[in-house]
Design a protein around this motif. Structure first.
Motif, mmCIF file in Angstrom:
data_model
loop_
_atom_site.group_PDB
_atom_site.id
_atom_site.type_symbol
_atom_site.label_atom_id
_atom_site.label_comp_id
_atom_site.label_asym_id
_atom_site.label_seq_id
_atom_site.Cartn_x
_atom_site.Cartn_y
_atom_site.Cartn_z
ATOM 1 N N MET A 25 0.861 -1.179 0.000
ATOM 2 C CA MET A 25 0.000 0.000 0.000
ATOM 3 C C MET A 25 0.897 1.228 0.000
ATOM 4 O O MET A 25 1.633 1.460 0.955
ATOM 5 C CB MET A 25 -0.917 -0.009 1.220
ATOM 6 N N ILE A 26 0.830 2.011 -1.053
ATOM 7 C CA ILE A 26 1.730 3.142 -1.242
ATOM 8 C C ILE A 26 0.963 4.441 -1.040
ATOM 9 O O ILE A 26 -0.128 4.622 -1.580
ATOM 10 C CB ILE A 26 2.350 3.100 -2.646
ATOM 11 N N GLY A 27 1.532 5.339 -0.256
ATOM 12 C CA GLY A 27 0.953 6.669 -0.096
ATOM 13 C C GLY A 27 0.169 6.883 1.174
ATOM 14 O O GLY A 27 -0.377 7.959 1.369
ATOM 15 N N THR A 31 -4.111 2.265 6.346
ATOM 16 C CA THR A 31 -4.887 1.889 5.166
ATOM 17 C C THR A 31 -6.384 2.146 5.318
ATOM 18 O O THR A 31 -7.076 2.323 4.321
ATOM 19 C CB THR A 31 -4.667 0.407 4.806
ATOM 20 N N GLU A 32 -6.884 2.212 6.547
ATOM 21 C CA GLU A 32 -8.319 2.427 6.720
ATOM 22 C C GLU A 32 -8.766 3.831 6.301
ATOM 23 O O GLU A 32 -9.947 4.083 6.128
ATOM 24 C CB GLU A 32 -8.762 2.130 8.165
ATOM 25 N N LYS A 33 -7.809 4.753 6.134
ATOM 26 C CA LYS A 33 -8.165 6.107 5.710
ATOM 27 C C LYS A 33 -8.321 6.217 4.204
ATOM 28 O O LYS A 33 -8.768 7.215 3.694
ATOM 29 C CB LYS A 33 -7.121 7.108 6.205
ATOM 30 N N GLY A 34 -7.932 5.193 3.464
ATOM 31 C CA GLY A 34 -8.087 5.210 2.014
ATOM 32 C C GLY A 34 -7.016 6.047 1.323
ATOM 33 O O GLY A 34 -6.124 6.594 1.954
ATOM 34 N N GLY A 35 -7.108 6.133 0.012
ATOM 35 C CA GLY A 35 -6.199 6.944 -0.768
ATOM 36 C C GLY A 35 -4.907 6.267 -1.164
ATOM 37 O O GLY A 35 -4.044 6.878 -1.773
ATOM 38 N N ALA A 36 -4.760 4.996 -0.836
ATOM 39 C CA ALA A 36 -3.511 4.297 -1.132
ATOM 40 C C ALA A 36 -3.506 3.773 -2.559
ATOM 41 O O ALA A 36 -4.546 3.524 -3.157
ATOM 42 C CB ALA A 36 -3.316 3.133 -0.172
#
Length: 82
Positions: A25-27, A31-36
């Motif tokens: 998961m990059i960025g 991960t639960e916040k999204g946008g990856a």
């Protein structure tokens, strides 16, 4: 990220499983916040002298080759932190 297809990480993450079973998961940090940006792992290369049976962090490094290129427009990404 060390190139558009390679990530450096800790070898101990793969002590009991194959790197190819993971998704990078990059960025994001959470991960639960999204946008990856999600990428699969094509191949994982652990340092040849890494030894998971001893509790010493020497050579605890791995390079993951991703299954797809990652293109990040850094300026746009960094704006969220400004």
């Amino acid at each position: 990220m060390i190139s558009d297809r390679h990530v450096m990480t800790a070898a101990h993450c793969f002590d009991y499983n194959d790197p190819k079973d993971h998704t990078v998961m990059i960025g994001v940090i959470r991960t639960e916040k999204g946008g990856a940006i999600a990428r699969g792992v094509k191949r994982g290369i652990l340092h040849e002298m890494y030894n998971p049976t001893i509790n010493i962090p020497d050579y605890d490094i791995a390079i993951l080759e991703l299954d797809q290129r990652v293109v990040i427009i850094l300026v746009e990404y960094l704006k969220q932190f400004m």
